[in-house]
Design a protein around this motif. Structure first.
Motif, PDB file in Angstrom:
ATOM      1  N   ILE A 124       0.832  -1.221   0.000  1.00 27.71           N
ATOM      2  CA  ILE A 124       0.000   0.000   0.000  1.00 27.71           C
ATOM      3  C   ILE A 124       0.861   1.265   0.000  1.00 27.71           C
ATOM      4  CG2 ILE A 124      -1.616   1.370   1.377  1.00 27.71           C
ATOM      5  CD1 ILE A 124      -3.153  -1.225   1.917  1.00 27.71           C
ATOM      6  N   PRO A 125       1.804   1.416   0.935  1.00 29.98           N
ATOM      7  CA  PRO A 125       2.631   2.627   0.847  1.00 29.98           C
ATOM      8  C   PRO A 125       3.508   2.644  -0.402  1.00 29.98           C
ATOM      9  CG  PRO A 125       3.144   1.369   2.851  1.00 29.98           C
ATOM     10  CD  PRO A 125       2.072   0.647   2.129  1.00 29.98           C
ATOM     11  N   ALA A 126       3.919   1.470  -0.859  1.00 25.91           N
ATOM     12  CA  ALA A 126       4.783   1.415  -2.048  1.00 25.91           C
ATOM     13  C   ALA A 126       4.070   1.986  -3.270  1.00 25.91           C
ATOM     14  CB  ALA A 126       5.236  -0.024  -2.300  1.00 25.91           C
ATOM     15  N   PHE A 127       2.840   1.511  -3.537  1.00 20.83           N
ATOM     16  CA  PHE A 127       2.157   2.042  -4.719  1.00 20.83           C
ATOM     17  C   PHE A 127       1.739   3.494  -4.512  1.00 20.83           C
ATOM     18  CE2 PHE A 127      -2.000   0.489  -2.944  1.00 20.83           C
ATOM     19  CZ  PHE A 127      -2.770   1.621  -3.144  1.00 20.83           C
ATOM     20  N   ALA A 131       6.423  10.760  -5.260  1.00 24.11           N
ATOM     21  CA  ALA A 131       7.391  11.070  -4.209  1.00 24.11           C
ATOM     22  C   ALA A 131       8.792  11.195  -4.811  1.00 24.11           C
ATOM     23  CB  ALA A 131       7.368   9.978  -3.138  1.00 24.11           C
ATOM     24  N   ASP A 132       9.584  12.116  -4.254  1.00 22.77           N
ATOM     25  CA  ASP A 132      10.924  12.382  -4.791  1.00 22.77           C
ATOM     26  C   ASP A 132      11.782  11.128  -4.861  1.00 22.77           C
ATOM     27  OD1 ASP A 132      10.270  15.042  -5.069  1.00 22.77           O
ATOM     28  OD2 ASP A 132      11.159  15.630  -3.145  1.00 22.77           O
ATOM     29  N   ARG A 133      11.740  10.311  -3.814  1.00 22.80           N
ATOM     30  CA  ARG A 133      12.557   9.088  -3.787  1.00 22.80           C
ATOM     31  C   ARG A 133      12.127   8.119  -4.893  1.00 22.80           C
ATOM     32  NH1 ARG A 133      12.709   4.876   1.116  1.00 22.80           N
ATOM     33  NH2 ARG A 133      13.929   3.302   0.077  1.00 22.80           N
ATOM     34  N   SER A 134      10.831   8.030  -5.127  1.00 26.84           N
ATOM     35  CA  SER A 134      10.326   7.154  -6.172  1.00 26.84           C
ATOM     36  C   SER A 134      10.749   7.657  -7.558  1.00 26.84           C
ATOM     37  CB  SER A 134       8.801   7.062  -6.083  1.00 26.84           C
ATOM     38  OG  SER A 134       8.303   6.178  -7.024  1.00 26.84           O
ATOM     39  N   LEU A 150      -1.035  -1.693  -7.114  1.00 25.68           N
ATOM     40  CA  LEU A 150      -2.407  -1.449  -6.678  1.00 25.68           C
ATOM     41  C   LEU A 150      -3.292  -2.642  -7.047  1.00 25.68           C
ATOM     42  CD1 LEU A 150      -4.783   0.254  -5.614  1.00 25.68           C
ATOM     43  CD2 LEU A 150      -4.830   1.395  -7.852  1.00 25.68           C
ATOM     44  N   ALA A 151      -3.140  -3.153  -8.248  1.00 22.82           N
ATOM     45  CA  ALA A 151      -3.909  -4.326  -8.673  1.00 22.82           C
ATOM     46  C   ALA A 151      -3.591  -5.535  -7.802  1.00 22.82           C
ATOM     47  CB  ALA A 151      -3.623  -4.636 -10.146  1.00 22.82           C
ATOM     48  N   VAL A 152      -2.318  -5.718  -7.468  1.00 17.75           N
ATOM     49  CA  VAL A 152      -1.920  -6.835  -6.601  1.00 17.75           C
ATOM     50  C   VAL A 152      -2.601  -6.722  -5.243  1.00 17.75           C
ATOM     51  CG1 VAL A 152       0.040  -7.852  -5.344  1.00 17.75           C
ATOM     52  CG2 VAL A 152       0.253  -7.309  -7.772  1.00 17.75           C
ATOM     53  N   VAL A 153      -2.625  -5.535  -4.680  1.00 14.57           N
ATOM     54  CA  VAL A 153      -3.286  -5.332  -3.382  1.00 14.57           C
ATOM     55  C   VAL A 153      -4.753  -5.731  -3.469  1.00 14.57           C
ATOM     56  CG1 VAL A 153      -4.092  -3.559  -1.773  1.00 14.57           C
ATOM     57  CG2 VAL A 153      -1.705  -3.580  -2.505  1.00 14.57           C
TER      58      VAL A 153
END
Length: 129
Positions: free
Chosen positions: A18-21, A28-31, A53-56
């Motif tokens: 969830i936070p990853a997607f 996000a700058d890091r992404s 998101l689809a995986v979640v």
């Protein structure tokens, strides 16, 4: 006990994804820096973000969890390969690498745990108990 393991690995993977997607899709700058290093910014970031998101969503539905786990495993193999070959393990990338490993393991466990709901593996595992 099997249902507890099944739900546990799915919830762990979902809690990591969830936070990853969100960070990928929110820009996000890091992404952005990560996908720029991979020469896949912005298209790759959006594709991976929507795939996560689809995986979640797939993991949260018991009938489709096997498909979510399979897609999640493929994405995490790509993430692990990216860390090993290009990104390295500095500046927080090591945490991302470990989280990708955790999601990969959870996905593999879920693929096996959901073998009775998986039409692809039903015939493969039909004679095993």
């Amino acid at each position: 006990m099997k249902k507890i393991l099944d739900w546990t690995v799915r919830i762990i993977a979902v809690a990591i994804l969830i936070p990853a997607f969100y960070f990928k899709l929110s820009g996000a700058d890091r992404s952005i820096a990560t996908f720029s290093a991979l020469d896949a910014e912005p298209f790759g970031r959006y594709v991976v973000g929507f795939a996560e998101l689809a995986v979640v969503l797939l993991l949260l539905v018991p009938q489709t969890s096997w498909l979510g786990a399979m897609i999640g495993a493929v994405i995490m193999i790509g993430a692990i390969g990216s860390h090993i070959s290009v990104l390295g393990f500095q500046d927080g990338a090591g945490v991302s690498f470990v989280l990708a490993l955790v999601v990969l393991v959870c996905s593999i466990v879920e693929i096996y745990a959901s073998k009775d709901r998986n039409p692809i593996f039903t015939k493969i595992f039909a004679n095993q108990t």
